[in-house]
Motif scaffolding. Structure first.
Motif, PDB file in Angstrom:
ATOM      1  N   SER A  27     -14.032  -2.912   8.126  1.00  0.00           N
ATOM      2  CA  SER A  27     -13.768  -3.871   7.051  1.00  0.00           C
ATOM      3  C   SER A  27     -13.985  -5.291   7.555  1.00  0.00           C
ATOM      4  CB  SER A  27     -12.321  -3.716   6.569  1.00  0.00           C
ATOM      5  OG  SER A  27     -11.432  -4.317   7.491  1.00  0.00           O
ATOM      6  N   PRO A  28     -14.008  -6.277   6.660  1.00  0.00           N
ATOM      7  CA  PRO A  28     -14.194  -7.673   7.091  1.00  0.00           C
ATOM      8  C   PRO A  28     -12.892  -8.343   7.524  1.00  0.00           C
ATOM      9  CG  PRO A  28     -14.185  -7.545   4.701  1.00  0.00           C
ATOM     10  CD  PRO A  28     -14.101  -6.127   5.185  1.00  0.00           C
ATOM     11  N   ASN A  29     -11.763  -7.589   7.431  1.00  0.00           N
ATOM     12  CA  ASN A  29     -10.459  -8.183   7.728  1.00  0.00           C
ATOM     13  C   ASN A  29      -9.773  -7.458   8.884  1.00  0.00           C
ATOM     14  OD1 ASN A  29     -10.574  -9.958   5.387  1.00  0.00           O
ATOM     15  ND2 ASN A  29     -10.211  -8.104   4.160  1.00  0.00           N
ATOM     16  N   PRO A  30      -8.888  -8.134   9.604  1.00  0.00           N
ATOM     17  CA  PRO A  30      -8.156  -7.463  10.679  1.00  0.00           C
ATOM     18  C   PRO A  30      -7.193  -6.416  10.116  1.00  0.00           C
ATOM     19  CG  PRO A  30      -7.314  -9.690  10.351  1.00  0.00           C
ATOM     20  CD  PRO A  30      -8.552  -9.569   9.509  1.00  0.00           C
ATOM     21  N   VAL A  31      -7.042  -5.310  10.853  1.00  0.00           N
ATOM     22  CA  VAL A  31      -6.095  -4.252  10.490  1.00  0.00           C
ATOM     23  C   VAL A  31      -4.814  -4.467  11.290  1.00  0.00           C
ATOM     24  CG1 VAL A  31      -5.639  -1.769  10.535  1.00  0.00           C
ATOM     25  CG2 VAL A  31      -7.914  -2.615   9.920  1.00  0.00           C
ATOM     26  N   THR A  32      -3.681  -4.489  10.602  1.00  0.00           N
ATOM     27  CA  THR A  32      -2.406  -4.767  11.277  1.00  0.00           C
ATOM     28  C   THR A  32      -1.396  -3.628  11.111  1.00  0.00           C
ATOM     29  OG1 THR A  32      -1.548  -5.909   9.310  1.00  0.00           O
ATOM     30  CG2 THR A  32      -2.699  -7.251  10.967  1.00  0.00           C
ATOM     31  N   GLN A  33      -1.746  -2.582  10.387  1.00  0.00           N
ATOM     32  CA  GLN A  33      -0.832  -1.464  10.216  1.00  0.00           C
ATOM     33  C   GLN A  33      -1.627  -0.206   9.862  1.00  0.00           C
ATOM     34  OE1 GLN A  33       1.833  -2.673   7.077  1.00  0.00           O
ATOM     35  NE2 GLN A  33       0.261  -2.641   5.523  1.00  0.00           N
ATOM     36  N   TYR A  34      -0.989   0.966  10.048  1.00  0.00           N
ATOM     37  CA  TYR A  34      -1.685   2.233   9.810  1.00  0.00           C
ATOM     38  C   TYR A  34      -0.673   3.235   9.263  1.00  0.00           C
ATOM     39  CZ  TYR A  34      -4.717   6.275  10.652  1.00  0.00           C
ATOM     40  OH  TYR A  34      -5.481   7.397  10.505  1.00  0.00           O
ATOM     41  N   LEU A  35      -1.011   3.903   8.149  1.00  0.00           N
ATOM     42  CA  LEU A  35      -0.091   4.815   7.481  1.00  0.00           C
ATOM     43  C   LEU A  35      -0.159   6.213   8.108  1.00  0.00           C
ATOM     44  CD1 LEU A  35       1.869   4.984   4.987  1.00  0.00           C
ATOM     45  CD2 LEU A  35      -0.091   5.919   3.726  1.00  0.00           C
ATOM     46  N   ILE A  36       1.003   6.780   8.439  1.00  0.00           N
ATOM     47  CA  ILE A  36       1.065   8.151   8.947  1.00  0.00           C
ATOM     48  C   ILE A  36       2.095   8.937   8.142  1.00  0.00           C
ATOM     49  CG2 ILE A  36       0.423   7.411  11.265  1.00  0.00           C
ATOM     50  CD1 ILE A  36       3.350   7.998  12.095  1.00  0.00           C
ATOM     51  N   ARG A  37       1.958  10.284   8.180  1.00  0.00           N
ATOM     52  CA  ARG A  37       2.859  11.172   7.450  1.00  0.00           C
ATOM     53  C   ARG A  37       3.376  12.256   8.386  1.00  0.00           C
ATOM     54  NH1 ARG A  37      -1.476  10.196   4.000  1.00  0.00           N
ATOM     55  NH2 ARG A  37      -0.955   9.344   1.955  1.00  0.00           N
ATOM     56  N   GLU A  88       7.020   9.181   5.506  1.00  0.00           N
ATOM     57  CA  GLU A  88       5.780   8.408   5.485  1.00  0.00           C
ATOM     58  C   GLU A  88       6.110   7.011   5.972  1.00  0.00           C
ATOM     59  OE1 GLU A  88       2.194   8.645   2.492  1.00  0.00           O
ATOM     60  OE2 GLU A  88       3.754   7.352   1.667  1.00  0.00           O
ATOM     61  N   LEU A  89       5.315   6.488   6.912  1.00  0.00           N
ATOM     62  CA  LEU A  89       5.639   5.190   7.490  1.00  0.00           C
ATOM     63  C   LEU A  89       4.385   4.474   7.957  1.00  0.00           C
ATOM     64  CD1 LEU A  89       6.724   5.782  11.124  1.00  0.00           C
ATOM     65  CD2 LEU A  89       6.681   7.702   9.575  1.00  0.00           C
ATOM     66  N   TRP A  90       4.504   3.174   8.039  1.00  0.00           N
ATOM     67  CA  TRP A  90       3.423   2.329   8.523  1.00  0.00           C
ATOM     68  C   TRP A  90       3.659   2.028   9.998  1.00  0.00           C
ATOM     69  CZ3 TRP A  90      -0.825   1.254   5.743  1.00  0.00           C
ATOM     70  CH2 TRP A  90      -0.750   1.367   4.357  1.00  0.00           C
ATOM     71  N   LEU A  91       2.698   2.409  10.850  1.00  0.00           N
ATOM     72  CA  LEU A  91       2.731   1.942  12.229  1.00  0.00           C
ATOM     73  C   LEU A  91       2.301   0.485  12.238  1.00  0.00           C
ATOM     74  CD1 LEU A  91       1.114   4.864  14.273  1.00  0.00           C
ATOM     75  CD2 LEU A  91       3.529   4.478  13.732  1.00  0.00           C
ATOM     76  N   LEU A  92       3.093  -0.366  12.850  1.00  0.00           N
ATOM     77  CA  LEU A  92       2.814  -1.803  12.871  1.00  0.00           C
ATOM     78  C   LEU A  92       2.177  -2.176  14.206  1.00  0.00           C
ATOM     79  CD1 LEU A  92       6.217  -3.021  11.360  1.00  0.00           C
ATOM     80  CD2 LEU A  92       4.085  -2.432  10.162  1.00  0.00           C
ATOM     81  N   PHE A  93       1.076  -2.858  14.161  1.00  0.00           N
ATOM     82  CA  PHE A  93       0.343  -3.203  15.376  1.00  0.00           C
ATOM     83  C   PHE A  93       1.004  -4.414  16.047  1.00  0.00           C
ATOM     84  CE2 PHE A  93      -4.057  -1.287  14.140  1.00  0.00           C
ATOM     85  CZ  PHE A  93      -3.418  -0.109  13.745  1.00  0.00           C
ATOM     86  N   GLU A  94       2.251  -4.243  16.403  1.00  0.00           N
ATOM     87  CA  GLU A  94       3.000  -5.340  17.034  1.00  0.00           C
ATOM     88  C   GLU A  94       4.247  -4.767  17.711  1.00  0.00           C
ATOM     89  OE1 GLU A  94       5.786  -7.312  13.804  1.00  0.00           O
ATOM     90  OE2 GLU A  94       3.720  -7.149  13.024  1.00  0.00           O
ATOM     91  N   ASN A  95       4.796  -5.513  18.633  1.00  0.00           N
ATOM     92  CA  ASN A  95       6.096  -5.216  19.238  1.00  0.00           C
ATOM     93  C   ASN A  95       6.774  -6.531  19.601  1.00  0.00           C
ATOM     94  OD1 ASN A  95       4.868  -6.079  21.658  1.00  0.00           O
ATOM     95  ND2 ASN A  95       4.357  -3.969  22.275  1.00  0.00           N
ATOM     96  N   GLU A  96       7.845  -6.451  20.343  1.00  0.00           N
ATOM     97  CA  GLU A  96       8.598  -7.685  20.629  1.00  0.00           C
ATOM     98  C   GLU A  96       7.831  -8.649  21.524  1.00  0.00           C
ATOM     99  OE1 GLU A  96      12.037  -7.030  23.197  1.00  0.00           O
ATOM    100  OE2 GLU A  96      11.311  -4.988  23.513  1.00  0.00           O
ATOM    101  N   TYR A  97       6.753  -8.156  22.143  1.00  0.00           N
ATOM    102  CA  TYR A  97       6.012  -9.001  23.074  1.00  0.00           C
ATOM    103  C   TYR A  97       4.747  -9.603  22.469  1.00  0.00           C
ATOM    104  CZ  TYR A  97       9.048  -6.478  26.251  1.00  0.00           C
ATOM    105  OH  TYR A  97      10.140  -5.936  26.867  1.00  0.00           O
ATOM    106  N   GLY A  98       4.321  -9.118  21.316  1.00  0.00           N
ATOM    107  CA  GLY A  98       3.111  -9.676  20.738  1.00  0.00           C
ATOM    108  C   GLY A  98       2.562  -8.851  19.593  1.00  0.00           C
ATOM    109  N   ARG A  99       1.451  -9.313  19.041  1.00  0.00           N
ATOM    110  CA  ARG A  99       0.755  -8.616  17.964  1.00  0.00           C
ATOM    111  C   ARG A  99      -0.627  -8.203  18.437  1.00  0.00           C
ATOM    112  NH1 ARG A  99       2.314 -12.060  12.460  1.00  0.00           N
ATOM    113  NH2 ARG A  99       4.579 -11.756  12.648  1.00  0.00           N
ATOM    114  N   TYR A 100      -1.098  -7.043  17.932  1.00  0.00           N
ATOM    115  CA  TYR A 100      -2.337  -6.458  18.442  1.00  0.00           C
ATOM    116  C   TYR A 100      -3.227  -6.002  17.284  1.00  0.00           C
ATOM    117  CZ  TYR A 100       1.159  -6.307  22.082  1.00  0.00           C
ATOM    118  OH  TYR A 100       2.175  -6.663  22.941  1.00  0.00           O
ATOM    119  N   PRO A 101      -3.667  -6.947  16.448  1.00  0.00           N
ATOM    120  CA  PRO A 101      -4.520  -6.560  15.305  1.00  0.00           C
ATOM    121  C   PRO A 101      -5.840  -5.989  15.771  1.00  0.00           C
ATOM    122  CG  PRO A 101      -4.487  -8.946  15.566  1.00  0.00           C
ATOM    123  CD  PRO A 101      -3.461  -8.413  16.510  1.00  0.00           C
TER     124      PRO A 101
END
Length: 401
Positions: A27-37, A88-101
């Motif tokens: 895609s043309p945009n950064p991905v910051t989360q991912y849906l899992i089940r 069902e939850l979104w994995l977030l591309f981040e933690n307490e130390y930073g973001r990883y888009p």
């Protein structure tokens, strides 16, 4: 998705599922989360039994022990749905130390693991292709002393089901037996379902005096709803397709799994069928397996035309399998049904297949074959029936010979 890889490890009491996915951002945009089940079903052929189990003992976040990482970084998540047997939850591309888009054109690995006890996990593991995927691979890792046997079924966009196109590879490693299978370029919306049994446990169960003896008890034991249950005499709910396509695929997968179980306990030389109400699901879906091995999937079916010519033959029903009844049926029926994409279709069925299809459509309409029998004619016991193991044959005019 470049690669979807999953492993299921069983220690005799607990399953640990680990799923690794190599994703590419097109895609043309950064991905910051991912849906899992995360979904479990201890008794896939008996929805009422499963629902009761999870109502009384729901799947909890503590027992799951979910862990996740993106690349080499552990990440958190945000819950989307939290139900008794489904998370069902979104994995977030981040933690307490930073973001990883994941930026456009980049690739990364997502990995997550969770644990479920075998009192809540059924003997099956399903992979669904929800995104274009270059490669799909699965491994099942079981203790060798359980003497595991594994098989697989593929369900496609059309809801047709058939065995895996390639064999499941098996290898021994010390005290473990590992089953692996992979495919390249799986079609979008396909479902790959692996099922297994532990033969050492099965032999113990078969030697138990509590094992069912009658034909009907055997059908009940594999999850077939028996006569007297109100679901067998009610009108099943139609699917709104394609909106409910995922629901339809799940129901068809359950029907195929129930048919595999039934084929393991009885010979169906004339073909066989199963309708969703017979496995406790109040939806307008059925499958028919012909004597030639073809699987017919019917969603929202209804008979719109019948031939004037009829014949009268014995039928059996899994929901009261101790008897057989002589039922008059048209030699040809025209059926309107819906495919998974919502398109209406019309199909003509003839002779024995018409009988099988009509029987299953009756189930969807809440009709048992006993109501189709001529007045004064009663079913006979299965011990009196002499047609088991024989196929129906018709002469040139279509009459039974």
């Amino acid at each position: 998705m470049k690669h979807d890889d999953a492993e299921l490890f069983y220690d005799g009491r607990t399953y640990r599922a680990t799923q690794r996915r190599q994703i590419y951002n097109a895609s043309p945009n950064p991905v910051t989360q991912y849906l899992i089940r995360i979904s479990v079903d201890r008794y896939p052929g008996s929805p009422e039994r499963s629902n009761q189990l999870y109502r009384e003992n729901p799947l909890t976040w503590d027992e799951i022990g979910l862990s996740a990482q993106v690349g080499n970084e552990p990440v958190g998540w945000r819950v989307q749905h939290d139900r008794d047997a489904f998370k069902e939850l979104w994995l977030l591309f981040e933690n307490e130390y930073g973001r990883y888009p994941l930026y456009p054109g980049e690739t990364t690995w997502i990995e997550y693991s969770y644990t479920v006890g075998d009192e809540k996990w059924g003997t099956w593991f399903q992979r669904a292709v929800r995104l274009p995927t270059e490669r799909l691979s699965v491994r099942l890792n079981f203790p060798v002393e359980l003497d595991p046997a594994v098989w697989g079924t593929e369900t496609t966009m059309t809801a047709a089901a058939f065995p895996f196109r390639t064999a499941i590879h098996q290898e021994a490693a010390s005290d473990r037996r590992i089953f692996s299978w992979s495919t390249d370029a799986p079609p979008l919306h396909a479902r790959y379902r692996l099922e297994w049994k532990f033969r050492s446990r099965s032999s113990q169960e078969e030697s138990s005096p509590a094992m069912p003896q009658s034909a009907s008890e055997k059908m009940r034991s594999i999850g077939i709803v028996q006569a007297g249950d109100p679901i067998l005499t009610g009108q099943a709910r139609r699917f709104n397709l394609p909106t409910e396509a995922e629901d339809a695929r799940r129901v068809v997968a359950e029907l195929n799994a129930a048919s595999e179980r039934a084929a393991g306990i009885h010979l169906f030389s004339k073909g066989m069928g199963c309708a969703a109400p017979q496995i406790g699901i109040d939806r307008a879906a059925a499958i028919v397996r012909t004597p030639d091995g073809e699987t017919i999937t019917l969603l929202n079916p209804r008979v719109i035309e019948e031939s004037a010519d009829t014949d009268e033959q014995y039928e059996g029903c899994w929901s009261f399998f101790d008897v057989r009844g002589k039922v008059p049926r048209p030699l040809s029926i025209t059926v309107e049904h819906t495919d998974i994409s919502g398109e209406q279709r019309i199909t003509i069925f003839e002779y024995g297949v018409a009988r099988l299809v009509a029987h299953e459509i009756d189930h969807i309409d809440g009709i048992l074959y006993t109501t189709r029998m001529r007045p004064g004619v009663d079913p006979i016991s299965v011990s009196e029936y002499r047609g088991t193991g024989r196929t129906w044959s018709y002469d040139a005019s279509g009459r039974k010979t």
